[in-house]
Design a protein around this motif. Structure first.
Motif, short mmCIF file in Angstrom:
data_model
loop_
_atom_site.label_atom_id
_atom_site.label_comp_id
_atom_site.label_asym_id
_atom_site.label_seq_id
_atom_site.Cartn_x
_atom_site.Cartn_y
_atom_site.Cartn_z
N ARG A 239 0.83 -1.20 0.00
CA ARG A 239 0.00 0.00 0.00
C ARG A 239 0.87 1.25 0.00
O ARG A 239 1.82 1.35 0.77
N SER A 240 0.52 2.21 -0.83
CA SER A 240 1.31 3.43 -0.96
C SER A 240 1.12 4.32 0.27
O SER A 240 -0.01 4.60 0.68
N LEU A 241 2.23 4.77 0.82
CA LEU A 241 2.22 5.66 1.99
C LEU A 241 2.77 7.05 1.67
O LEU A 241 2.61 7.98 2.47
N GLY A 242 3.44 7.18 0.55
CA GLY A 242 4.05 8.46 0.20
C GLY A 242 4.96 8.32 -1.00
O GLY A 242 4.99 7.27 -1.66
N ARG A 243 5.72 9.37 -1.27
CA ARG A 243 6.64 9.40 -2.39
C ARG A 243 8.05 9.69 -1.91
O ARG A 243 8.26 10.25 -0.83
N HIS A 244 9.04 9.34 -2.74
CA HIS A 244 10.43 9.65 -2.44
C HIS A 244 11.12 10.14 -3.71
O HIS A 244 10.58 10.00 -4.82
N GLU A 245 12.32 10.69 -3.56
CA GLU A 245 13.06 11.27 -4.69
C GLU A 245 14.21 10.39 -5.17
O GLU A 245 15.09 10.86 -5.89
N GLY A 246 14.23 9.14 -4.77
CA GLY A 246 15.28 8.22 -5.22
C GLY A 246 15.73 7.30 -4.11
O GLY A 246 15.94 7.74 -2.97
N ARG A 256 14.71 7.73 10.28
CA ARG A 256 14.53 9.16 10.09
C ARG A 256 14.51 9.54 8.61
O ARG A 256 15.08 8.86 7.78
N GLY A 257 13.83 10.63 8.32
CA GLY A 257 13.84 11.17 6.97
C GLY A 257 12.86 10.53 6.02
O GLY A 257 12.91 10.77 4.81
N LEU A 258 11.94 9.72 6.54
CA LEU A 258 10.96 9.07 5.66
C LEU A 258 9.79 10.00 5.33
O LEU A 258 9.10 9.79 4.32
N GLY A 259 9.55 10.99 6.18
CA GLY A 259 8.46 11.92 5.91
C GLY A 259 7.09 11.31 6.07
O GLY A 259 6.12 11.75 5.42
N LEU A 260 6.97 10.28 6.90
CA LEU A 260 5.70 9.59 7.12
C LEU A 260 5.19 9.87 8.53
O LEU A 260 5.98 9.96 9.47
N SER A 261 3.90 9.99 8.68
CA SER A 261 3.30 10.18 9.99
C SER A 261 2.52 8.94 10.38
O SER A 261 2.05 8.19 9.53
N GLY A 262 2.36 8.73 11.67
CA GLY A 262 1.62 7.56 12.16
C GLY A 262 2.01 7.27 13.59
O GLY A 262 3.02 7.77 14.10
N ARG A 263 1.22 6.42 14.24
CA ARG A 263 1.48 6.11 15.64
C ARG A 263 2.67 5.17 15.81
O ARG A 263 3.39 5.25 16.80
#
Length: 383
Positions: A239-246, A256-263
């Motif tokens: 399941r898609s949770l976000g995008r990345h640049e490479g 760190r640095g994944l840019g994802l939020s959640g519990r």
């Protein structure tokens, strides 16, 4: 036998010392000179670009070459600087970039030791009529009863560099010497002061000398400017949770640095270069119990085919202690079964094999991690 386990007296024994411009290799040159050996210093210029040539802790470039030359002049030994930039780029830097873009976490120091230093430089030492090549690595080698030498962990566990030298071959070990293997860093610096070396307090070199400020992605982007392919960050079910640049910006085990939020904290558990996907999951998904190795270098006793379910200790990261495992060797490499699962085992890293977990244990060899057996390591449809 002299202090290096070589047959002739020191004044009849020529030793080439690989001088990086740091404290350790300079002390090796001074110590051997003091013991009466015919010492020749050789420094390799491996790269000469960007901030890496000026930052603290660099080696084999810029000011470090000047430091090596100054140390050799102070000690009164001949010194040569060789331009190995092309060899280093081909054998180390380019492979580093290729490995990262394949979703792996490479260790360029291993490749540098295996090729540029212990293949090319060792060959040069022989051409110079040397009886041995000495380096400032913190690792020990000892004579074997039947001939040859065995590689062992250093006296100082905090300085031990055996993880980065597992790929040294038996033939290379027979010619190499590591005078600092029985010393601690404090002893080395004290010797540097006693020898009058101006660099006695110089900071240690970094593990990856050509990466300024440890930013791997900057080096990859410079070498492969068209390689930063954007893609999706997905969970273990796809399941898609976000995008990345490479994917070059990520490594297995990264939080760190994944840019994802959640519990629940999420970690990188797999990189998929073919689809440009970064697969994330909970920490438990990082657990690995079975590892497949290729590029195996065997330094142990006996034929490889006879090794099956051998109790050993293995190190899957340079910062981790050796842990109990069972080892089986075959024609294609090796399989390691860990006694207890470890987190964050990543393809491209080294798995180094020791006889046991003793602080002075013998190095039996190692290889590159190519496959890890964990639920998170397999595509969702194979789970």
């Amino acid at each position: 036998m002299n202090a290096l386990d070589l047959p002739n007296p020191p004044h009849q024994t020529r030793v080439v010392v690989a001088m990086s411009g740091g404290v350790d290799s300079s002390v090796v040159a001074g110590l051997l000179k003091r013991q009466g050996f015919d010492v020749v210093g050789v420094t390799l210029q491996l790269y000469d670009h960007g901030a890496a040539t000026h930052r603290r802790g660099a080696c084999c470039a810029g000011q470090d070459i000047n430091d090596a030359r100054a140390a050799a002049d102070h000690l009164g030994i001949p010194h040569y600087v060789l331009d190995y930039e092309d060899r280093f780029r081909d054998a180390v830097i380019d492979k580093f970039a290729e490995s990262y873009l394949a979703g792996e976490t490479p260790i360029p120091c291993v490749e540098c030791n295996r090729t540029v230093k212990f293949r090319d430089l060792l060959g040069l030492a022989r051409e110079l009529g040397a009886d041995a090549l000495a380096t400032g690595h913190y690792v020990a080698s000892r004579p074997l009863p039947g001939g040859g030498r065995a590689l062992h962990r250093a006296k100082d566990p905090a300085r031990d560099q055996s993880y980065f030298l597992y790929a040294t071959t038996p033939e290379q070990l027979a010619f190499l010497r590591f005078p600092l293997g029985e010393m601690g860093k404090d002893e080395t610096r004290a010797l540097a002061r006693d020898l009058g070396l101006a660099i006695s307090e110089k900071p240690d070199s970094q593990d990856i000398c050509f990466v300024p400020q440890g930013r791997y992605s900057d080096v990859i982007a410079r070498l492969r400017p068209d390689a930063a392919r954007p893609g999706e960050i997905v969970d273990l079910a796809g399941r898609s949770l976000g995008r990345h640049e490479g994917i070059l910006h990520y490594t297995v085990g990264q939080r760190r640095g994944l840019g994802l939020s959640g519990r629940e904290p999420l970690y990188v558990v797999r990189l998929e270069p073919a689809t440009a996907r970064v697969v994330v999951g909970p920490r438990s998904a990082l657990a690995t119990s079975r590892i497949r190795l290729d590029g195996l270098n065997w330094l142990g006793d006996g034929a490889r085919g006879a090794v099956r379910d051998l109790p050993v200790a293995v190190r899957v990261r340079s910062t981790r202690p050796p842990r109990p495992a069972l080892l089986t060797l075959d024609a294609d490499g090796a399989e390691v079964v860990l006694a207890e699962a470890e987190d964050g085992v990543s393809p491209g890293q080294a798995c180094v094999i020791y006889e046991d977990d003793d602080p002075r244990s013998r190095v039996l060899g190692g290889g590159t991690i190519r496959r890890i057996d964990a639920l998170s390591a397999r595509p969702p449809e194979a789970a």
